[in-house]
Design an enzyme around this catalytic site. Structure first.
Site, PDB file in Angstrom:
ATOM      1  N   ASP A  14       0.968  -1.018   0.302  1.00 19.70           N
ATOM      2  CA  ASP A  14      -0.235  -0.339   0.065  1.00 19.70           C
ATOM      3  C   ASP A  14       0.735   1.151   0.279  1.00 19.70           C
ATOM      4  OD1 ASP A  14      -2.544   1.765   0.293  1.00 19.70           O
ATOM      5  OD2 ASP A  14      -2.642   1.011   2.397  1.00 19.70           O
ATOM      6  N   ASP A  15       0.477   1.838  -1.049  1.00 21.94           N
ATOM      7  CA  ASP A  15       1.628   3.450  -0.899  1.00 21.94           C
ATOM      8  C   ASP A  15       3.022   3.053  -1.543  1.00 21.94           C
ATOM      9  OD1 ASP A  15      -0.812   4.299  -1.184  1.00 21.94           O
ATOM     10  OD2 ASP A  15      -0.683   5.586   0.250  1.00 21.94           O
ATOM     11  N   CYS A  52      -4.746   4.689  -4.088  1.00 26.92           N
ATOM     12  CA  CYS A  52      -5.059   2.980  -4.024  1.00 26.92           C
ATOM     13  C   CYS A  52      -6.563   2.407  -4.390  1.00 26.92           C
ATOM     14  CB  CYS A  52      -5.094   3.088  -2.021  1.00 26.92           C
ATOM     15  SG  CYS A  52      -5.683   3.490  -1.261  1.00 26.92           S
ATOM     16  N   ARG A  56      -6.743  -1.073  -6.943  1.00 24.15           N
ATOM     17  CA  ARG A  56      -7.707  -2.712  -6.029  1.00 24.15           C
ATOM     18  C   ARG A  56      -8.684  -2.969  -6.885  1.00 24.15           C
ATOM     19  NH1 ARG A  56      -5.400  -3.002  -0.208  1.00 24.15           N
ATOM     20  NH2 ARG A  56      -3.772  -2.198  -0.370  1.00 24.15           N
ATOM     21  N   LYS A 128      -5.846  -5.588   3.087  1.00 24.98           N
ATOM     22  CA  LYS A 128      -7.389  -4.078   2.531  1.00 24.98           C
ATOM     23  C   LYS A 128      -8.112  -4.608   1.678  1.00 24.98           C
ATOM     24  CE  LYS A 128      -6.292   0.791   1.527  1.00 24.98           C
ATOM     25  NZ  LYS A 128      -5.306   1.590   1.618  1.00 24.98           N
ATOM     26  N   HIS A 130     -10.821  -1.884   1.101  1.00 25.16           N
ATOM     27  CA  HIS A 130     -11.097  -0.635   0.549  1.00 25.16           C
ATOM     28  C   HIS A 130     -11.584  -0.600  -0.874  1.00 25.16           C
ATOM     29  CE1 HIS A 130      -9.351   3.945  -0.030  1.00 25.16           C
ATOM     30  NE2 HIS A 130     -10.264   3.883   0.191  1.00 25.16           N
ATOM     31  N   HIS A 241       1.585   2.125   4.224  1.00 24.50           N
ATOM     32  CA  HIS A 241       0.748   3.160   4.667  1.00 24.50           C
ATOM     33  C   HIS A 241       0.291   4.069   5.542  1.00 24.50           C
ATOM     34  CE1 HIS A 241      -3.503   5.860   4.266  1.00 24.50           C
ATOM     35  NE2 HIS A 241      -3.486   5.658   3.313  1.00 24.50           N
ATOM     36  N   ASP A 348      -0.573  -0.712  -5.258  1.00 23.44           N
ATOM     37  CA  ASP A 348      -1.165  -0.151  -5.886  1.00 23.44           C
ATOM     38  C   ASP A 348      -1.062   0.959  -6.067  1.00 23.44           C
ATOM     39  OD1 ASP A 348      -1.407   1.339  -3.056  1.00 23.44           O
ATOM     40  OD2 ASP A 348      -2.682   0.249  -1.838  1.00 23.44           O
ATOM     41  N   ASN A 354       2.219  13.051   2.520  1.00 26.02           N
ATOM     42  CA  ASN A 354       1.254  14.333   3.324  1.00 26.02           C
ATOM     43  C   ASN A 354       1.041  15.649   4.072  1.00 26.02           C
ATOM     44  OD1 ASN A 354       0.569  10.985   3.410  1.00 26.02           O
ATOM     45  ND2 ASN A 354      -2.022  11.938   3.864  1.00 26.02           N
ATOM     46  N   LYS A 411       1.990   9.535  -5.691  1.00 22.46           N
ATOM     47  CA  LYS A 411       1.028   8.736  -6.058  1.00 22.46           C
ATOM     48  C   LYS A 411      -0.080  10.848  -5.868  1.00 22.46           C
ATOM     49  CE  LYS A 411      -2.862   7.111  -2.820  1.00 22.46           C
ATOM     50  NZ  LYS A 411      -2.967   6.119  -1.477  1.00 22.46           N
TER      51      LYS A 411
END
Length: 638
Positions: A14-15, A52, A56, A128, A130, A241, A348, A354, A411
């Site tokens: 994830d990321d 993400c 998926r 995960k 999502h 993540h 993904d 952030n 991302k």
């Protein structure tokens, strides 16, 4: 070639950044993923989407995310639009409730686990999801016989929550949506074990599922010449993540490694990529774009220490992820099943940032007020505590671009730094191709190609146009099998084109030509956006450094025709006029509430979830209300 059907194992990070893992140039300890690369093939031109859950959705359906129901993050659809967002660039309101923007895997797609389950495969999911928050949208409902899944997009990795005061109805974002909402085989999980850590626990659960499978197939009275039930396993991490958290035994391996900052790490990673042959030695990397944060030399000693520690925790998360990859792969090797298992490892999307570097949330305007007060009251972001269950940190744009170099950005953007991801494929031993073990291929491929490849290997046709009494779309991806067998030199035909769109950021590619649209803004990457289409030749400029639209206007013109075709075929809702016919939001799309099917973070939602369920409104492309009835969408009478 063996007639025995292969097993399938998808290992999804994830990321994860392009150069984080060892076999892609990283300094992080990933011996188990590296071993898969030694036995298989590394792809250098493999692509996901910029986010993400859209990626998926494409992995599990073989079609575009704007068709499958994840045109954007459902959380973004629920983001407040302001007083009058109509016509404002990147407002999500025009997409709310539109076809392809449901926020979950919709009825138009047949999922890979559904199809393989009907064909006799055991289907397993750990990690995960999502792709839906309620039972009827869960892994259990979309084809997985056994599943233990994190339903939302993020959670505290230790399953920890602060005990809020009685008068606090809900925590401010982003804290409110980090509750670890899980579901096992169609039932919500109310209490996680006390020793819970996401990567370790998902690994233990999948291992248990596989041991149960092995015990069943070993004890079944099947003649030796017949095959036992094959499996499809979806091992889907929520690491690395944010929030960045990991057992300290892993974090400690990286003490001091990142003390010289992200720019130095970027240079080291680039040199390693070159030495491994993963990028050309004369490649021109895109310059770092991070005007919203200070340079490393401009940070205080305390800020640098916390920022470096955040990166150490990130590395610990990746090493722990790798340890759990080893847990599963080693078991399959011990049982003799690895040779007949197609194992793929990928991320993904590319590395995520952030805002502020490391734990310096005080540098972010979005954290002022409620979020900052909440962080200071309930969490401990002291240097010594970073990475523990009651810390809450991420990393920023300079660390992210150390991981995505030589590409542009990270991302959330449709540049190569946002959509090009690591992809390792360890094929069943019955498949041989021209790329030797531990080899590298530069063929273009995408996450949409995974499902068609699995289905062809399994000898299972896709059911389109009808599946279980409803109309479903065909796959847009292509099978890798002809390339694997040496019947083709590429996965895609020469005229194939691929589009990407994420909240008003867009790209279209055919061959090495790629056009990118980036909206402009005042700060950060948006400050580099031009509010127009740019053109790049990725063969000559993989870093997307030089816009050559003025030199090749006809090439850009042809690509924009393909963009228009992509919008029509996939149902993209253009969020500004540069991407197609702009359709303003209707009054029914304007309210900010009711677009997520379960507001699980609110007080009382776990004890009585039904009270917090919503049925989001649905519209056709023109904005008229529709409902799904008897397998088709029907207009609602006014």
């Amino acid at each position: 070639m063996s007639s025995k059907r292969p097993n399938f194992l998808i290992i999804l990070a994830d990321d994860l950044g392009f150069s984080d893992i060892g076999c892609y140039g990283g300094e992080i300890r990933t011996p188990n993923i590296d071993r898969l690369a030694q036995q298989g093939v590394r792809f250098t031109d493999f692509h996901a989407t910029a986010l993400c859950s859209p990626s998926r959705s494409m992995i599990l359906t073989g079609t575009d995310n704007h068709i499958a129901g994840l045109g954007t993050l459902v959380e973004w659809l629920a983001t407040p639009t302001g007083a009058n967002p109509k016509g404002v660039k990147e407002s999500q309101a025009p997409a709310r409730g539109k076809p392809g923007y449901e926020g979950y895997l919709n009825e138009r797609v047949a999922t890979l686990p559904e199809i393989l389950r009907d064909a006799g495969y055991l289907t397993l999911c750990a990690g995960k999801w999502h792709l839906g928050l309620r039972k009827e949208k869960s892994p259990w409902a979309r084809g997985f016989q056994r599943s233990f899944a994190l339903l939302p997009g993020a959670s505290n990795h230790f399953g920890w929550e602060p005990q809020l005061e009685e008068d606090v109805i809900e925590a401010p974002k982003p804290f409110s949506t980090t509750y670890p909402l899980h579901m096992e085989d169609g039932e919500y999980v109310h209490d996680l074990p006390k020793d819970w850590y996401s990567s370790d626990s998902y690994g233990d659960i999948l291992l248990r599922y596989l041991k149960d499978w092995k015990a069943q197939t070993s004890s079944t009275d099947i003649p030796e010449q017949d095959e036992s039930q094959p499996f499809f396993a979806y091992f889907s991490f929520t690491a690395p993540h944010w929030p960045l958290q990991a057992p300290q035994k892993y974090n400690e391996h990286y003490r001091g490694i990142y003390d010289d900052g992200p720019d130095s790490l970027r240079l080291r990673r680039l040199e390693r990529l070159k030495s491994l042959g993963l990028v050309e030695k004369d490649i021109e990397p895109h310059p770092v774009v991070a005007s919203e944060v200070p340079e490393w030399s401009g940070l205080s000693p305390e800020h640098r220490a916390k920022s470096a520690r955040a990166m150490e925790v990130y590395a610990g998360m990746v090493e722990c992820l790798d340890a759990n990859v080893g847990k599963i792969v080693n078991y399959l090797e011990e049982t003799g099943d690895l040779d007949n298992t197609f194992v793929i490892f990928l991320s993904d999307s590319n590395a995520k940032q952030n805002g502020a570097e490391g734990g310096a949330h005080e540098a972010q305007p979005a954290f002022l007020g409620g979020p900052m007060a909440h962080l200071q009251k309930y969490y401990n972001n002291s240097l010594e505590n970073l990475g523990n269950r009651d810390s809450f940190i991420w990393y920023g744009p300079r660390w992210a671009q150390a991981a995505t170099a030589p590409s542009r950005l990270y991302k959330s953007y449709t540049t190569e730094g946002g959509i090009r991801v690591p992809f390792v494929a360890k094929f069943p031993t019955s498949y041989h191709n021209s790329v030797p073990p531990s080899g590298i291929t530069s063929i273009f491929s995408t996450v949409m190609d995974i499902a068609p490849t699995f289905l062809e290997m399994a000898g299972v046709p896709h059911p389109a146009p009808m599946f279980r009494g409803r109309e479903v779309v065909p796959m847009r991806g292509r099978s890798m099998v002809p390339w694997l067998r040496g019947q083709s030199t590429s996965v895609h035909e020469a005229e194939f084109f691929e589009g990407w769109e994420m909240s008003g950021r867009a790209a279209i590619r055919r061959g090495s030509w790629k056009a990118i649209y980036m909206p402009s803004g005042r700060d950060g990457p948006s400050a580099k956006g031009r509010d127009r289409w740019e053109l790049f030749d990725l063969d000559k400029d993989p870093g997307e450094v030089r816009d050559i639209s003025a030199q090749f206007p006809e090439v850009l013109k042809d690509l924009l025709k393909l963009w228009d075709q992509y919008v029509i075929e996939t149902g993209v809702i253009p969020l500004n006029p540069s991407l197609g016919e702009y359709i303003a939001a209707t009054e029914e799309q304007m309210p900010d509430d009711g677009w997520m099917e379960y507001e699980y973070w609110k007080k009382g939602a776990r004890e009585n979830p039904q009270k917090f369920f919503f049925t989001p409104k649905r519209f056709d492309r023109n904005g008229d209300r529709v409902e799904y009835v008897d397998g088709v969408l029907q207009k609602v009478a006014k």
